[in-house]
Scaffold this motif. Structure first.
Motif, PDB file in Angstrom:
ATOM      1  N   GLY A  54      55.591  32.078  50.404  1.00 32.94           N
ATOM      2  CA  GLY A  54      55.173  33.194  51.256  1.00 32.94           C
ATOM      3  C   GLY A  54      54.340  34.252  50.553  1.00 32.94           C
ATOM      4  N   ARG A  70      49.394  37.609  49.026  1.00 29.90           N
ATOM      5  CA  ARG A  70      48.472  38.692  48.636  1.00 29.90           C
ATOM      6  C   ARG A  70      47.270  38.149  47.878  1.00 29.90           C
ATOM      7  N   GLY A  82      55.540  27.382  42.346  1.00 30.70           N
ATOM      8  CA  GLY A  82      55.861  26.426  41.294  1.00 30.70           C
ATOM      9  C   GLY A  82      55.768  24.980  41.757  1.00 30.70           C
ATOM     10  N   LEU A  88      39.922  24.178  44.282  1.00 29.22           N
ATOM     11  CA  LEU A  88      40.324  25.224  43.345  1.00 29.22           C
ATOM     12  C   LEU A  88      41.789  25.547  43.578  1.00 29.22           C
ATOM     13  N   GLY A 146      47.141  30.999  41.514  1.00 27.38           N
ATOM     14  CA  GLY A 146      48.540  31.395  41.626  1.00 27.38           C
ATOM     15  C   GLY A 146      49.258  31.343  40.291  1.00 27.38           C
ATOM     16  N   PHE A 174      43.108  29.278  38.500  1.00 27.98           N
ATOM     17  CA  PHE A 174      43.040  30.733  38.347  1.00 27.98           C
ATOM     18  C   PHE A 174      44.422  31.356  38.434  1.00 27.98           C
ATOM     19  N   GLY A 175      44.851  32.032  37.369  1.00 28.69           N
ATOM     20  CA  GLY A 175      46.173  32.647  37.343  1.00 28.69           C
ATOM     21  C   GLY A 175      46.126  34.139  37.629  1.00 28.69           C
ATOM     22  N   PRO A 176      47.281  34.795  37.495  1.00 30.29           N
ATOM     23  CA  PRO A 176      47.369  36.234  37.741  1.00 30.29           C
ATOM     24  C   PRO A 176      46.322  36.987  36.913  1.00 30.29           C
ATOM     25  N   GLY A 177      45.769  38.033  37.509  1.00 32.02           N
ATOM     26  CA  GLY A 177      44.798  38.839  36.790  1.00 32.02           C
ATOM     27  C   GLY A 177      43.383  38.289  36.854  1.00 32.02           C
ATOM     28  N   VAL A 184      35.759  34.085  40.291  1.00 29.50           N
ATOM     29  CA  VAL A 184      35.951  33.077  41.332  1.00 29.50           C
ATOM     30  C   VAL A 184      34.654  32.889  42.112  1.00 29.50           C
TER      31      VAL A 184
HETATM   32  C1  B12 Z   1      54.877  40.511  45.177  1.00 27.91           C
HETATM   33  C2  B12 Z   1      55.811  39.363  44.871  1.00 27.91           C
HETATM   34  C3  B12 Z   1      56.636  38.953  45.906  1.00 27.91           C
HETATM   35  C4  B12 Z   1      56.572  39.535  47.303  1.00 27.91           C
HETATM   36  C5  B12 Z   1      55.462  38.813  48.069  1.00 27.91           C
HETATM   37  C6  B12 Z   1      54.689  39.680  49.056  1.00 27.91           C
HETATM   38  C7  B12 Z   1      53.525  38.916  49.628  1.00 27.91           C
HETATM   39  N1  B12 Z   1      53.386  38.935  50.946  1.00 27.91           N
HETATM   40  O1  B12 Z   1      52.714  38.318  48.939  1.00 27.91           O
HETATM   41  C8  B12 Z   1      57.995  39.202  47.834  1.00 27.91           C
HETATM   42  C9  B12 Z   1      58.923  40.350  47.541  1.00 27.91           C
HETATM   43  C10 B12 Z   1      58.093  38.889  49.333  1.00 27.91           C
HETATM   44  C11 B12 Z   1      58.361  38.012  46.956  1.00 27.91           C
HETATM   45  C12 B12 Z   1      59.324  37.119  47.276  1.00 27.91           C
HETATM   46  C13 B12 Z   1      59.723  36.054  46.467  1.00 27.91           C
HETATM   47  N2  B12 Z   1      59.288  35.831  45.193  1.00 27.91           N
HETATM   48 CO1  B12 Z   1      57.850  36.756  44.384  1.00 27.91          CO
HETATM   49  N3  B12 Z   1      56.637  37.719  43.351  1.00 27.91           N
HETATM   50  C14 B12 Z   1      55.844  38.726  43.607  1.00 27.91           C
HETATM   51  C15 B12 Z   1      55.106  39.121  42.313  1.00 27.91           C
HETATM   52  C16 B12 Z   1      55.824  40.296  41.699  1.00 27.91           C
HETATM   53  C17 B12 Z   1      53.639  39.483  42.476  1.00 27.91           C
HETATM   54  C18 B12 Z   1      52.793  38.510  43.314  1.00 27.91           C
HETATM   55  C19 B12 Z   1      51.534  39.180  43.767  1.00 27.91           C
HETATM   56  O2  B12 Z   1      51.391  39.547  44.929  1.00 27.91           O
HETATM   57  N4  B12 Z   1      50.578  39.404  42.860  1.00 27.91           N
HETATM   58  C20 B12 Z   1      49.328  40.058  43.127  1.00 27.91           C
HETATM   59  C21 B12 Z   1      48.287  38.998  43.490  1.00 27.91           C
HETATM   60  C22 B12 Z   1      46.955  39.672  43.779  1.00 27.91           C
HETATM   61  O3  B12 Z   1      48.137  38.134  42.413  1.00 27.91           O
HETATM   62  P1  B12 Z   1      48.249  36.553  42.527  1.00 27.91           P
HETATM   63  O4  B12 Z   1      48.971  36.147  43.739  1.00 27.91           O
HETATM   64  O5  B12 Z   1      48.668  35.997  41.238  1.00 27.91           O
HETATM   65  O6  B12 Z   1      46.709  36.147  42.781  1.00 27.91           O
HETATM   66  C23 B12 Z   1      45.706  36.258  41.759  1.00 27.91           C
HETATM   67  C24 B12 Z   1      45.519  34.990  40.956  1.00 27.91           C
HETATM   68  O7  B12 Z   1      46.684  34.220  40.834  1.00 27.91           O
HETATM   69  C25 B12 Z   1      44.422  34.255  41.643  1.00 27.91           C
HETATM   70  N5  B12 Z   1      44.706  33.425  42.813  1.00 27.91           N
HETATM   71  C26 B12 Z   1      45.780  33.356  43.598  1.00 27.91           C
HETATM   72  N6  B12 Z   1      45.600  32.499  44.584  1.00 27.91           N
HETATM   73  C27 B12 Z   1      44.382  31.992  44.481  1.00 27.91           C
HETATM   74  C28 B12 Z   1      43.688  31.042  45.221  1.00 27.91           C
HETATM   75  C29 B12 Z   1      42.412  30.693  44.859  1.00 27.91           C
HETATM   76  C30 B12 Z   1      41.655  29.708  45.685  1.00 27.91           C
HETATM   77  C31 B12 Z   1      41.813  31.262  43.721  1.00 27.91           C
HETATM   78  C32 B12 Z   1      40.454  30.880  43.335  1.00 27.91           C
HETATM   79  C33 B12 Z   1      42.503  32.207  42.965  1.00 27.91           C
HETATM   80  C34 B12 Z   1      43.780  32.575  43.338  1.00 27.91           C
HETATM   81  O8  B12 Z   1      43.585  35.324  42.035  1.00 27.91           O
HETATM   82  C35 B12 Z   1      44.382  36.430  42.468  1.00 27.91           C
HETATM   83  C36 B12 Z   1      43.661  37.692  42.146  1.00 27.91           C
HETATM   84  O9  B12 Z   1      43.650  37.943  40.777  1.00 27.91           O
HETATM   85  C37 B12 Z   1      55.237  37.818  41.456  1.00 27.91           C
HETATM   86  C38 B12 Z   1      55.245  38.008  39.961  1.00 27.91           C
HETATM   87  C39 B12 Z   1      53.856  38.092  39.416  1.00 27.91           C
HETATM   88  N7  B12 Z   1      53.669  39.041  38.548  1.00 27.91           N
HETATM   89  O10 B12 Z   1      52.986  37.324  39.745  1.00 27.91           O
HETATM   90  C40 B12 Z   1      56.568  37.266  41.966  1.00 27.91           C
HETATM   91  C41 B12 Z   1      56.814  35.759  41.907  1.00 27.91           C
HETATM   92  C42 B12 Z   1      55.569  35.030  42.362  1.00 27.91           C
HETATM   93  N8  B12 Z   1      57.872  35.589  42.906  1.00 27.91           N
HETATM   94  C43 B12 Z   1      58.738  34.699  42.546  1.00 27.91           C
HETATM   95  C44 B12 Z   1      59.888  34.338  43.317  1.00 27.91           C
HETATM   96  C45 B12 Z   1      60.869  33.377  42.657  1.00 27.91           C
HETATM   97  C46 B12 Z   1      60.075  34.875  44.601  1.00 27.91           C
HETATM   98  C47 B12 Z   1      61.236  34.553  45.537  1.00 27.91           C
HETATM   99  C48 B12 Z   1      61.655  33.080  45.586  1.00 27.91           C
HETATM  100  C49 B12 Z   1      62.405  35.441  45.101  1.00 27.91           C
HETATM  101  C50 B12 Z   1      63.715  35.157  45.807  1.00 27.91           C
HETATM  102  N9  B12 Z   1      64.596  34.514  45.082  1.00 27.91           N
HETATM  103  O11 B12 Z   1      63.876  35.512  46.942  1.00 27.91           O
HETATM  104  C51 B12 Z   1      60.712  35.055  46.901  1.00 27.91           C
HETATM  105  C52 B12 Z   1      60.050  33.915  47.688  1.00 27.91           C
HETATM  106  C53 B12 Z   1      59.283  34.382  48.895  1.00 27.91           C
HETATM  107  C54 B12 Z   1      58.608  33.245  49.628  1.00 27.91           C
HETATM  108  N10 B12 Z   1      58.866  33.074  50.915  1.00 27.91           N
HETATM  109  O12 B12 Z   1      57.837  32.513  49.073  1.00 27.91           O
HETATM  110  C55 B12 Z   1      58.426  34.087  41.195  1.00 27.91           C
HETATM  111  C56 B12 Z   1      57.861  32.670  41.305  1.00 27.91           C
HETATM  112  C57 B12 Z   1      58.392  31.777  40.201  1.00 27.91           C
HETATM  113  C58 B12 Z   1      57.665  30.511  39.985  1.00 27.91           C
HETATM  114  N11 B12 Z   1      56.552  30.225  40.564  1.00 27.91           N
HETATM  115  O13 B12 Z   1      58.129  29.734  39.204  1.00 27.91           O
HETATM  116  C59 B12 Z   1      57.449  35.145  40.585  1.00 27.91           C
HETATM  117  C60 B12 Z   1      56.414  34.542  39.640  1.00 27.91           C
HETATM  118  C61 B12 Z   1      58.312  36.187  39.861  1.00 27.91           C
HETATM  119  C62 B12 Z   1      58.945  35.608  38.610  1.00 27.91           C
HETATM  120  N12 B12 Z   1      58.390  35.892  37.468  1.00 27.91           N
HETATM  121  O14 B12 Z   1      59.923  34.943  38.711  1.00 27.91           O
HETATM  122  N13 B12 Z   1      57.631  38.001  45.811  1.00 27.91           N
END
Ligand code: B12
Ligand SMILES: Nc1nc2c(ncn2[C@@H]2O[C@H](COP(=O)(O)OP(=O)(O)OP(=O)(O)O)[C@@H](O)[C@H]2O)c(=O)[nH]1
Ligand SMILES: [Mg+2]
Lengths: 131, 340
Positions: A17, A20, A67, A91, A94, A113-116, A122
């Motif tokens: 889910g 973002r 994961g 691509l 995540g 592409f990972g966080p940050g 992209v």
């Molecule tokens: C915010 C957050 C949440 C929010 C989500 C809100 C929402 N609507 O998105 C809430 C509170 C709901 C949540 C819930 C959960 N979360 Co959470 N969450 C996070 C957190 C802190 C930040 C994610 C985020 O929004 N980042 C900001 C965005 C902008 O960054 P991003 O997604 O990484 O995207 C960037 C890049 O990855 C890339 N990218 C991403 N996607 C794509 C796609 C393409 C095509 C391209 C090119 C690039 C790209 O570009 C983006 C911009 O830079 C992360 C930890 C972290 N630091 O990443 C944990 C994390 C992702 N969550 C985690 C977990 C375990 C959960 C839960 C299972 C917790 C629980 N036990 O209930 C639940 C599951 C919810 C569900 N239904 O899936 C784990 C995942 C572990 C894993 N993968 O092995 C993490 C990593 C935390 C951790 N360290 O354990 N979470």
């Protein structure tokens, strides 16, 4: 090259889910002049490939923070080949542990592409694979 | 030629590729359109329009599910706006159409409006023809979320559905009358929200005023024949139904489908369908002509000439209005008759 906008599909496979990142990437691509078909959450690999086919997109991007990429990505790639879409670049963004990135490339993924990730990286890659 | 045959035979990937060619107006686009044209004319063309976020996509999701149960196949075009600045777009209508994936009887295509303001894109009508030729029983077009004057869908559809929601109050009166004018069916979606009945009675009143105005307009002339032909005209008049729905649960969708079928029968039996067909063809013909004339004009007048005009306007030697007229004069004297 023509000045028609590039069409790209952005999808969230599986039960993950965290949307973002996908939304930010979609928005950045739009602002760079691309047409982004955004499917929203909970898409099965079948749904993603079917949408890519109907929309005739030039690139597919999936966002996986659950994961489950090691299961989902090969399924998507197999289905793409089955549907004759093996040439469409895929691509993946995540949470992808460093030591699993190479594995994705070997499966045929074009970019990981990972966080940050900076959105301009992209955009640059997408424009690069198209031309 | 084989792409055309594939489209007619229902090859979905060929269909998708053809739609791209049409949308980009690539050089083979004309050839495809010309060849599929004689296979068109079978589909029921349905337009769905309404203000942004009112539930058009969700409604299409539920309606299409019901249509599929009745065995109809569906081709869907969902138009979303392009950014004026970047020319890019986020096409998000699929988010609400989840139930329609993985069904071979449904084909969904998202299109960006690409700078066109009427609620559709400049190639939507052509894309409708492609889906029609591909053999879908119903072709549904979801317009960009529109305000009041973006009513291009009316000349593109056989049945136009206008979607509204409760709480618009008497602001409907002023703002949405352009939209209501084109409605064959009005849907008040989100009727799980309060004020449904209020909205419904406002709408009913507006429509009644509208048709009363029309009748008194025709009044004098028809007064005499009215007596004899009363029952006839009664049959000919389509009373615009107002249907309340909750698209998210499917409530009221059966009702909507029923009215949709009734409207299709109505336009067929009254001959209205021919009038609509004619105005659709006219719209396509005219817009094609306009586009090709403009392209021709800009090809023949060199880019230099184009830019020079702009300079002359900038320097205050002439105004844009005169410059445009001069362009046409220049075109006429220098090019017309010179060709072939
Ligand atoms: C915010 C957050 C949440 C929010 C989500 C809100 C929402 N609507 O998105 C809430 C509170 C709901 C949540 C819930 C959960 N979360 Co959470 N969450 C996070 C957190 C802190 C930040 C994610 C985020 O929004 N980042 C900001 C965005 C902008 O960054 P991003 O997604 O990484 O995207 C960037 C890049 O990855 C890339 N990218 C991403 N996607 C794509 C796609 C393409 C095509 C391209 C090119 C690039 C790209 O570009 C983006 C911009 O830079 C992360 C930890 C972290 N630091 O990443 C944990 C994390 C992702 N969550 C985690 C977990 C375990 C959960 C839960 C299972 C917790 C629980 N036990 O209930 C639940 C599951 C919810 C569900 N239904 O899936 C784990 C995942 C572990 C894993 N993968 O092995 C993490 C990593 C935390 C951790 N360290 O354990 N979470
Ligand atoms: N409560 C309620 N919410 C609804 C109903 N129909 C749709 N929605 C919600 O309204 C929001 C917008 O729905 P969409 O179907 O995307 O609306 P739309 O008209 O297609 O929107 P645009 O294409 O952006 O103009 C979504 O969150 C839907 O879940 C309804 O009948 N009741
Ligand atoms: Mg929509």
């Amino acid at each position: 090259m023509s000045d028609n906008p590039i069409r790209i599909l952005i999808a969230k496979p599986g039960l993950d889910g965290h949307d973002r990142g996908a939304k930010i990437i979609a928005r950045a691509l739009r602002d760079a002049g691309l047409e982004v078909i955004y499917t929203g959450l909970r898409q099965s690999p079948m749904m993603i490939v079917e949408a890519a086919m109907q929309e005739d997109v030039q690139v597919i991007g999936v966002s996986i923070l659950s994961g489950a990429h090691q299961v989902l990505v090969p399924r998507i790639i197999n289905l793409l080949h089955e549907k004759g879409l093996g040439h469409v670049p895929l691509l993946v963004g995540g949470i992808i542990p460093e030591n699993e990135v190479d594995e994705l490339f070997q499966m045929g993924v074009t970019g990981v592409f990972g966080p940050g990730t900076s959105t301009s990286d992209v955009v640059a890659l997408v424009q690069d694979v198209i031309t | 030629m084989s792409l055309i045959k594939q489209i007619i035979d229902g090859d979905r990937r060929a269909l998708a590729q053809a739609l791209t060619i049409i949308e980009n107006d690539d050089h083979s686009s004309q050839n495809i359109l010309t060849n599929v044209y004689r296979h068109t004319g079978c589909a029921h063309l349905i337009g769905i329009t309404g203000i942004p976020g009112v539930g058009k996509s969700t409604l299409i999701n539920s309606l299409s599910k019901l249509m599929r149960k009745c065995g109809d196949t569906i081709g869907l075009l969902a138009i979303d706006p392009s950014s004026q600045f970047s020319k890019g777009a986020i096409l998000g209508d699929r988010i609400r159409m989840k139930d329609l994936l993985g069904d071979e009887g449904i084909f969904i295509r998202s299109m960006a409006s690409r700078g066109v303001l009427g609620g559709l894109s400049s190639t939507t009508a052509a894309a409708v023809d492609i889906l029609d030729a591909a053999g879908f029983d119903r072709v549904i077009v979801e317009t960009v979320g529109v305000g009041q004057s973006e009513v291009d869908i009316a000349s593109n559809a056989q049945t136009s559905i206008v979607v509204l929601c409760p709480g618009l109050g008497d602001s409907i009166q002023a703002a949405k009358s352009g939209l209501l004018e084109i409605a064959d069916i009005i849907v008040i979606n989100k009727s799980d929200y309060p004020e449904v009945n209020l909205t419904k009675s406002y709408l009913r009143e507006m429509i009644d005023i509208g048709s009363a105005a029309q009748t008194s307009d025709a009044g004098e002339q028809n007064a005499i024949s009215d007596i004899n032909e009363k029952s006839d005209t009664d049959n000919c008049v389509w009373e615009v139904p107002i249907i309340t729905t909750v698209a998210t649960t499917g409530e009221g969708i059966g009702d909507l489908f029923e009215r949709l079928l009734a409207h299709h029968d109505h336009i067929k039996s009254t001959g209205e369908i021919i009038r609509r067909h004619r105005s659709r063809l006219r719209a396509i013909f005219e817009s094609r002509l306009r586009k090709q004339l403009y392209t021709k004009l800009s090809q023949m007048l060199s880019e230099d000439y184009w830019l020079r005009q702009l300079e002359v306007i900038m320097e205050g030697e002439t105004d844009p209005y005169t410059a445009a007229t001069n362009c046409i004069k220049h075109f006429e004297t220098n090019y017309i008759g010179d060709e072939d």
